[in-house]
Motif scaffolding. Sequence first.
Motif, PDB file in Angstrom:
ATOM      1  N   VAL A 170       0.635  -1.365  -0.337  1.00 48.12           N
ATOM      2  CA  VAL A 170      -0.136  -0.083  -0.033  1.00 48.12           C
ATOM      3  C   VAL A 170       0.724   1.716  -0.366  1.00 48.12           C
ATOM      4  O   VAL A 170       0.560   2.356  -0.308  1.00 48.12           O
ATOM      5  N   ARG A 171       2.539   1.150   0.581  1.00 53.48           N
ATOM      6  CA  ARG A 171       2.631   2.533   0.631  1.00 53.48           C
ATOM      7  C   ARG A 171       3.831   2.399  -0.358  1.00 53.48           C
ATOM      8  O   ARG A 171       3.902   3.785  -1.352  1.00 53.48           O
ATOM      9  N   LEU A 172       3.914   1.284  -1.445  1.00 47.64           N
ATOM     10  CA  LEU A 172       3.968   1.360  -2.755  1.00 47.64           C
ATOM     11  C   LEU A 172       3.222   1.949  -3.796  1.00 47.64           C
ATOM     12  O   LEU A 172       3.502   2.653  -4.495  1.00 47.64           O
ATOM     13  N   LEU A 173       1.865   1.891  -3.459  1.00 43.21           N
ATOM     14  CA  LEU A 173       1.125   2.340  -4.485  1.00 43.21           C
ATOM     15  C   LEU A 173       1.102   4.082  -3.730  1.00 43.21           C
ATOM     16  O   LEU A 173       1.086   4.388  -5.171  1.00 43.21           O
ATOM     17  N   THR A 174       0.652   3.805  -3.071  1.00 42.73           N
ATOM     18  CA  THR A 174       1.181   5.956  -2.729  1.00 42.73           C
ATOM     19  C   THR A 174       2.691   6.436  -3.637  1.00 42.73           C
ATOM     20  O   THR A 174       2.156   7.349  -3.870  1.00 42.73           O
ATOM     21  N   ASP A 175       3.734   5.694  -3.001  1.00 46.62           N
ATOM     22  CA  ASP A 175       4.646   6.014  -3.170  1.00 46.62           C
ATOM     23  C   ASP A 175       4.695   6.295  -5.446  1.00 46.62           C
ATOM     24  O   ASP A 175       5.683   7.499  -5.770  1.00 46.62           O
ATOM     25  N   GLU A 176       4.410   5.325  -5.831  1.00 49.86           N
ATOM     26  CA  GLU A 176       5.192   5.090  -6.881  1.00 49.86           C
ATOM     27  C   GLU A 176       3.488   4.920  -7.774  1.00 49.86           C
ATOM     28  O   GLU A 176       3.691   5.381  -8.997  1.00 49.86           O
ATOM     29  N   ALA A 177       2.396   5.095  -7.360  1.00 48.52           N
ATOM     30  CA  ALA A 177       1.376   5.118  -8.192  1.00 48.52           C
ATOM     31  C   ALA A 177       0.385   5.738  -8.718  1.00 48.52           C
ATOM     32  O   ALA A 177      -0.370   6.524  -9.770  1.00 48.52           O
ATOM     33  N   PHE A 178       0.669   7.415  -7.641  1.00 43.26           N
ATOM     34  CA  PHE A 178      -0.341   8.205  -7.833  1.00 43.26           C
ATOM     35  C   PHE A 178       0.541   9.806  -8.531  1.00 43.26           C
ATOM     36  O   PHE A 178       0.051  10.720  -8.138  1.00 43.26           O
ATOM     37  N   ASP A 179       1.577   9.494  -9.401  1.00 41.44           N
ATOM     38  CA  ASP A 179       1.880  11.062 -10.444  1.00 41.44           C
ATOM     39  C   ASP A 179       1.160  10.611 -11.787  1.00 41.44           C
ATOM     40  O   ASP A 179       1.543   9.883 -12.066  1.00 41.44           O
ATOM     41  N   LEU A 180      -0.450  11.386 -12.014  1.00 41.40           N
ATOM     42  CA  LEU A 180      -0.839  10.619 -13.095  1.00 41.40           C
ATOM     43  C   LEU A 180       0.358  11.365 -14.135  1.00 41.40           C
ATOM     44  O   LEU A 180      -0.673  11.554 -15.125  1.00 41.40           O
ATOM     45  N   SER A 181       0.517  12.120 -13.794  1.00 36.93           N
ATOM     46  CA  SER A 181       1.655  12.587 -15.884  1.00 36.93           C
ATOM     47  C   SER A 181       2.449  11.433 -16.435  1.00 36.93           C
ATOM     48  O   SER A 181       2.666  11.350 -17.421  1.00 36.93           O
ATOM     49  N   ARG A 182       2.473  10.441 -15.656  1.00 38.13           N
ATOM     50  CA  ARG A 182       2.817   9.613 -15.876  1.00 38.13           C
ATOM     51  C   ARG A 182       2.118   8.215 -15.778  1.00 38.13           C
ATOM     52  O   ARG A 182       1.443   7.701 -14.851  1.00 38.13           O
ATOM     53  N   PRO A 183       2.561   6.969 -16.956  1.00 39.13           N
ATOM     54  CA  PRO A 183       1.587   6.388 -17.343  1.00 39.13           C
ATOM     55  C   PRO A 183       1.987   5.129 -15.818  1.00 39.13           C
ATOM     56  O   PRO A 183       2.856   5.112 -15.165  1.00 39.13           O
ATOM     57  N   PHE A 184       0.690   4.213 -15.489  1.00 42.90           N
ATOM     58  CA  PHE A 184       0.503   3.921 -14.138  1.00 42.90           C
ATOM     59  C   PHE A 184       1.781   2.256 -14.762  1.00 42.90           C
ATOM     60  O   PHE A 184       1.002   1.413 -16.179  1.00 42.90           O
ATOM     61  N   SER A 185       2.450   1.504 -14.344  1.00 44.64           N
ATOM     62  CA  SER A 185       3.036   0.327 -14.398  1.00 44.64           C
ATOM     63  C   SER A 185       3.319   0.062 -12.795  1.00 44.64           C
ATOM     64  O   SER A 185       4.202   0.103 -12.512  1.00 44.64           O
ATOM     65  N   VAL A 186       2.816  -1.733 -12.727  1.00 47.59           N
ATOM     66  CA  VAL A 186       2.369  -2.428 -11.740  1.00 47.59           C
ATOM     67  C   VAL A 186       4.123  -2.917 -11.136  1.00 47.59           C
ATOM     68  O   VAL A 186       4.492  -2.513 -10.337  1.00 47.59           O
ATOM     69  N   LEU A 187       4.927  -2.978 -12.587  1.00 49.59           N
ATOM     70  CA  LEU A 187       6.218  -2.971 -12.200  1.00 49.59           C
ATOM     71  C   LEU A 187       7.035  -1.957 -11.565  1.00 49.59           C
ATOM     72  O   LEU A 187       8.161  -2.367 -10.544  1.00 49.59           O
ATOM     73  N   ASP A 188       6.809  -0.527 -11.734  1.00 43.01           N
ATOM     74  CA  ASP A 188       7.319   0.201 -11.160  1.00 43.01           C
ATOM     75  C   ASP A 188       7.167  -0.146  -9.660  1.00 43.01           C
ATOM     76  O   ASP A 188       7.651   0.488  -8.572  1.00 43.01           O
ATOM     77  N   VAL A 189       5.794   0.124  -9.411  1.00 41.07           N
ATOM     78  CA  VAL A 189       5.213  -0.370  -7.665  1.00 41.07           C
ATOM     79  C   VAL A 189       5.829  -1.371  -7.237  1.00 41.07           C
ATOM     80  O   VAL A 189       6.441  -1.267  -6.055  1.00 41.07           O
ATOM     81  N   LEU A 190       5.876  -2.972  -7.626  1.00 39.52           N
ATOM     82  CA  LEU A 190       6.784  -4.063  -6.936  1.00 39.52           C
ATOM     83  C   LEU A 190       8.431  -3.462  -6.775  1.00 39.52           C
ATOM     84  O   LEU A 190       8.226  -4.287  -6.135  1.00 39.52           O
ATOM     85  N   LYS A 191       9.078  -3.383  -7.843  1.00 41.92           N
ATOM     86  CA  LYS A 191       9.983  -2.952  -7.900  1.00 41.92           C
ATOM     87  C   LYS A 191      11.025  -4.187  -7.239  1.00 41.92           C
ATOM     88  O   LYS A 191      11.349  -3.772  -6.142  1.00 41.92           O
ATOM     89  N   LEU A 192      11.774  -5.122  -8.432  1.00 42.81           N
ATOM     90  CA  LEU A 192      12.046  -5.954  -8.265  1.00 42.81           C
ATOM     91  C   LEU A 192      13.002  -5.958  -7.293  1.00 42.81           C
ATOM     92  O   LEU A 192      14.436  -4.781  -7.027  1.00 42.81           O
ATOM     93  N   LYS A 193      13.694  -6.446  -6.551  1.00 43.02           N
ATOM     94  CA  LYS A 193      14.527  -6.580  -5.670  1.00 43.02           C
ATOM     95  C   LYS A 193      16.120  -7.562  -5.601  1.00 43.02           C
ATOM     96  O   LYS A 193      15.693  -8.371  -5.645  1.00 43.02           O
ATOM     97  N   THR A 194      16.750  -6.846  -6.136  1.00 40.11           N
ATOM     98  CA  THR A 194      18.305  -7.839  -7.067  1.00 40.11           C
ATOM     99  C   THR A 194      19.269  -7.282  -7.323  1.00 40.11           C
ATOM    100  O   THR A 194      19.840  -5.559  -7.197  1.00 40.11           O
ATOM    101  N   THR A 195      20.162  -7.473  -7.923  1.00 41.35           N
ATOM    102  CA  THR A 195      21.747  -7.027  -7.637  1.00 41.35           C
ATOM    103  C   THR A 195      21.798  -6.513  -8.124  1.00 41.35           C
ATOM    104  O   THR A 195      22.506  -4.972  -8.511  1.00 41.35           O
ATOM    105  N   ALA A 196      20.990  -6.550  -9.788  1.00 41.17           N
ATOM    106  CA  ALA A 196      20.995  -5.843 -11.343  1.00 41.17           C
ATOM    107  C   ALA A 196      20.707  -3.802 -10.513  1.00 41.17           C
ATOM    108  O   ALA A 196      18.988  -3.335  -9.816  1.00 41.17           O
ATOM    109  N   ARG A 197      21.684  -3.368 -10.693  1.00 40.48           N
ATOM    110  CA  ARG A 197      21.975  -1.806 -10.766  1.00 40.48           C
ATOM    111  C   ARG A 197      20.544  -1.224 -10.986  1.00 40.48           C
ATOM    112  O   ARG A 197      20.163  -0.387 -10.946  1.00 40.48           O
TER     113      ARG A 197
END
Length: 281
Positions: A109-136
């Motif tokens: 829910v916090r990630l949704l608040t932080d990442e999903a409400f910039d209405l100038s950008r298209p919504f992407s579930v991938l942006d919200v979930l943000k993989l935890k990975t060693t890839a920078r």
Amino acid sequence: MPGRSRTPRLEARGSLWITADGESLGGHGRMALLRAVAEQGSITQAARAFGISYKAAWDAIDAMNRVAGEDLVERSAGGRGGGSTRLTEHGRRLLDRHAQIDAVHQRFVRLLTDEAFDLSRPFSVLDVLKLKTTARNQFTGTVTAMRSGAVNDEVELTLPGGTRLVAIVTRESVDALGLRIQQPAMALIQAANVVLATDIGQAKLSTRNQLRGTVRSVRPGAVNAEVTLEIDSGVRIVAIVTETSVAELALAPGVRAVALVKAPDVVLAVASQESGRESAA
């Protein structure tokens, strides 16, 4: 309408509720009551600590026992102390699991608040979930082209701003990820797999991904340096290069450079439609 001094902050809200075969088992309130019983060892004391009547507490616990199909709370009779009430093993496991799931739920829910409400950008579930990975380097985009080969397939991902990345993945990976045209996807690139070059002019290179941009920062280290390049489309990519290479290429903020990434070094990830989790290949 009078002008507003600020734009209100949009937020996502939500609470976790557990059901059993579609019947309500409980949410935060009932789980807090179970926790109070575990801590107090008595429904009477738990009800008092919770600020409700004994009857209301017992009715809630009785309903949970019935819906769960297995007792969550049990009484032990007798003894000088007059007996006690405690959670069953099943009740303790349910309470612990609710706490674990609720922590993940609140984080989402916090990630949704932080990442999903910039209405100038298209919504992407991938942006919200943000993989935890060693890839920078993690880039979200849309699959815009797919070309099949005998063993491997070539997948083109277009990022916001128009930058295109090409990945070469196995046919099995394409099928496993369910890749298709216009599907949102994420490209993962290890910083160590990004090669920087300068003054290549019109040289022809076999590297499929050639991203031209401007160096924005150089963070020196004992052996290697972290170089951030801003691609002309606005996307930033991080490379790990040796200090010797930094000196030889004269890398510094403002210097024009090209990031070279081999197509097999681009890992693709998509959000699973069934679970909301991400899969990568």
